[in-house]
Design a protein around this motif. Sequence first.
Motif, PDB file in Angstrom:
ATOM      1  N   ALA A 343     -42.716  16.859  59.316  1.00  0.00           N
ATOM      2  CA  ALA A 343     -41.751  17.032  60.399  1.00  0.00           C
ATOM      3  C   ALA A 343     -40.357  16.615  59.931  1.00  0.00           C
ATOM      4  N   ARG A 344     -39.389  17.438  60.222  1.00  0.00           N
ATOM      5  CA  ARG A 344     -38.026  17.151  59.762  1.00  0.00           C
ATOM      6  C   ARG A 344     -37.445  15.900  60.426  1.00  0.00           C
ATOM      7  N   GLY A 345     -37.930  15.580  61.613  1.00  0.00           N
ATOM      8  CA  GLY A 345     -37.461  14.365  62.267  1.00  0.00           C
ATOM      9  C   GLY A 345     -37.784  13.119  61.474  1.00  0.00           C
ATOM     10  N   TYR A 346     -39.022  13.034  60.949  1.00  0.00           N
ATOM     11  CA  TYR A 346     -39.379  11.884  60.124  1.00  0.00           C
ATOM     12  C   TYR A 346     -38.555  11.853  58.839  1.00  0.00           C
ATOM     13  N   GLN A 347     -38.354  12.996  58.241  1.00  0.00           N
ATOM     14  CA  GLN A 347     -37.566  13.060  57.010  1.00  0.00           C
ATOM     15  C   GLN A 347     -36.147  12.530  57.249  1.00  0.00           C
ATOM     16  N   ALA A 348     -35.525  13.006  58.320  1.00  0.00           N
ATOM     17  CA  ALA A 348     -34.153  12.583  58.621  1.00  0.00           C
ATOM     18  C   ALA A 348     -34.089  11.107  58.978  1.00  0.00           C
ATOM     19  N   TRP A 349     -35.105  10.615  59.682  1.00  0.00           N
ATOM     20  CA  TRP A 349     -35.149   9.207  60.066  1.00  0.00           C
ATOM     21  C   TRP A 349     -35.198   8.326  58.817  1.00  0.00           C
ATOM     22  N   GLU A 350     -36.074   8.668  57.861  1.00  0.00           N
ATOM     23  CA  GLU A 350     -36.155   7.857  56.651  1.00  0.00           C
ATOM     24  C   GLU A 350     -34.881   7.966  55.819  1.00  0.00           C
ATOM     25  N   ALA A 351     -34.303   9.167  55.765  1.00  0.00           N
ATOM     26  CA  ALA A 351     -33.056   9.325  55.016  1.00  0.00           C
ATOM     27  C   ALA A 351     -31.962   8.420  55.580  1.00  0.00           C
ATOM     28  N   ALA A 352     -31.893   8.319  56.905  1.00  0.00           N
ATOM     29  CA  ALA A 352     -30.893   7.438  57.526  1.00  0.00           C
ATOM     30  C   ALA A 352     -31.199   5.977  57.225  1.00  0.00           C
ATOM     31  N   HIS A 353     -32.475   5.629  57.190  1.00  0.00           N
ATOM     32  CA  HIS A 353     -32.862   4.262  56.814  1.00  0.00           C
ATOM     33  C   HIS A 353     -32.408   3.947  55.390  1.00  0.00           C
ATOM     34  N   LEU A 354     -32.676   4.849  54.472  1.00  0.00           N
ATOM     35  CA  LEU A 354     -32.299   4.612  53.079  1.00  0.00           C
ATOM     36  C   LEU A 354     -30.779   4.559  52.917  1.00  0.00           C
ATOM     37  N   ALA A 355     -30.069   5.292  53.763  1.00  0.00           N
ATOM     38  CA  ALA A 355     -28.600   5.289  53.707  1.00  0.00           C
ATOM     39  C   ALA A 355     -27.997   4.072  54.400  1.00  0.00           C
ATOM     40  N   GLY A 356     -28.826   3.294  55.108  1.00  0.00           N
ATOM     41  CA  GLY A 356     -28.335   2.106  55.781  1.00  0.00           C
ATOM     42  C   GLY A 356     -27.518   2.381  57.019  1.00  0.00           C
ATOM     43  N   THR A 357     -27.775   3.507  57.698  1.00  0.00           N
ATOM     44  CA  THR A 357     -26.957   3.883  58.859  1.00  0.00           C
ATOM     45  C   THR A 357     -27.645   3.627  60.197  1.00  0.00           C
ATOM     46  N   LEU A 358     -28.831   3.022  60.185  1.00  0.00           N
ATOM     47  CA  LEU A 358     -29.567   2.808  61.427  1.00  0.00           C
ATOM     48  C   LEU A 358     -29.175   1.482  62.071  1.00  0.00           C
ATOM     49  N   ASP A 359     -29.315   1.416  63.412  1.00  0.00           N
ATOM     50  CA  ASP A 359     -29.135   0.141  64.098  1.00  0.00           C
ATOM     51  C   ASP A 359     -30.475  -0.591  64.148  1.00  0.00           C
TER      52      ASP A 359
END
Length: 603
Positions: A343-359
């Motif tokens: 699912a692309r949602g999981y992919q994007a979620w992890e990418a944001a985690h690795l980029a350090g952009t999540l709250d």
Amino acid sequence: MTGASRPNILWLMSEDCSPHGAAYGDVLGRMPAIDRLAREGVLFEQAFCTAPVCAPSRFSLITGVHAASHGPAQHMRAVSPFPDALDTYAELLREAGYYCTNNAKTDYNTDLDKDAVWDESSATAHWRDRPDGAPFLAVFNPMDTHESALFHEPVTTVSPEQVRVPEFLPDLPEIRADLARYYTAIEKVDRVFTRLLRELEEDGLWEDTVVLYSSDHGGVGPRSKRFCYDEGLRVPLVVRVPARFAHLSPWRPGERVTTAVSHIDLAPTLLSLADVRVPASMQGRPLLGRAAEPPAGLAFGGRDRMGERYDFVRTVRDERYRYLRNYAPHRPYGQHVAYMWMARGYQAWEAAHLAGTLDEPTDRFFRPKPAEELYDLAEDPDETHNLADDPRHAERLATLRDLLDAHLLRVNDNGFIPEGSPLQGYGPSREPGAYPLREVMALAATAITRDPANLATFVTALTDAHEVIRYWAAQGLLMLGADAAPAATALETALDDPSAHVRIAAAEAYGLAVDGPRGVVVLAQALSPEHPPPIRLQALNALVYLGTDAALAEDGLTAAADADHPGVRSAARYLLLRLRGDYTPDTVVFDNDHFDAQHTGLV
């Protein structure tokens, strides 16, 4: 009841589907067939499945028994030998004269022969093929809303801008699109249900048939399916009882029930509607029918291995609160499951985690878990504000703890037994004392506190005669991480334990606490094809958390990446990508050669 005095039963089942449609207050989901059933029937506002994924949930549905009562049925996906001591509702209804059909998913996590259970189980099964005068039970399970809809369904019905993004998810275009495309799938499945209801009326059976609608579990956006929150465990449940059978329902048409109910109640409910005796093995209570009882007001559930990833969660939900106990708090919520990551949602979620952009609320998914969680669903429907450490909720926490403990003992929960152990099985078939569950639960409860003060307790238990006690002693040391260093000698001894399960847990603990390759060597040995898949999977899961040291097992990983077992294959491929620096969140790890079988709903 005899002959025509017994109702027919039509069971509509959607895949991976949380409550949707106007009847459940969903202004975006158009489900007119279900809304009609809700107007003319009873709607259960707080209905829950027993596991947030299909196979263990479906074991419970067909047997009326929690999958955890019969290891390895609680794992996703397993084949547990079906015990002689259990019955299926379909076989009991057939013995009572019902014509029973299933269209068409089975996926019971056991070796049941569908042709022995059903009069017909196929894509063409239908009540219209019944013998003249026979009452029927007909199950229809269209696949339109299965998780795989996120991989291919276009966004048509609802735009991404219209959906609400829950607090636990980042507001990303890919996640919005996943949530939006699911509404297309919902409308498709409702059209199937509309057709079936029309056929029922055309056949003159509308006033002779109880119609039930539910889903096998919740879903299917990120952190729903597979997870023990309401998004994964809450299901729709609507039952329309025709006027001539009104005496079989404790509720009036149009009524809404707020008391918590469970899927474990559905098998006894079907039998009660047909005036068939409910066997003592079934663990729920009939909600309708001659034997109807008031709802228990509690719904128990759990998570175990999901695909190639091990986890262990148990939970209880009442009308307002959910309590969770995490027996693998050292593992993050968001372990990489190859199919889930399609699912692309999981992919994007992890990418944001690795980029350090999540709250904080959205990054929590990638961190280890607390031992306990408590949520007030009335105030916190997204379950992001953990009240377990709030002294104002101490009494409620204690009550729910005790209720969960009593349940685990009552159902003889197999989740504490490592997968592959010969101790797995249906509890009453074991020798008395073979599985000291109360003692195991006490040790596991100590382990999940992750308190270094308990180190001596685990070292002592590591020499116990019972495999499961030793396994949880090793787990306790593993959960301590570097704080287990003073137990280095005990752990080194455990690397030669006669149980492969204990050796693997001790090897990971040793690798985290002691500077040396011995733990990885033991795990590499466990990757050998001579070991059954659960042993190889447990070793692969351990190696993920040993960082670059896992490279010492590369030869075994390379061989495992071509294994026959899909879970072993996915886990090994993922770890090799990580070790070689080739992994990105959108890397396809799932074996697409295996996709067609999985797309039918087996994942």
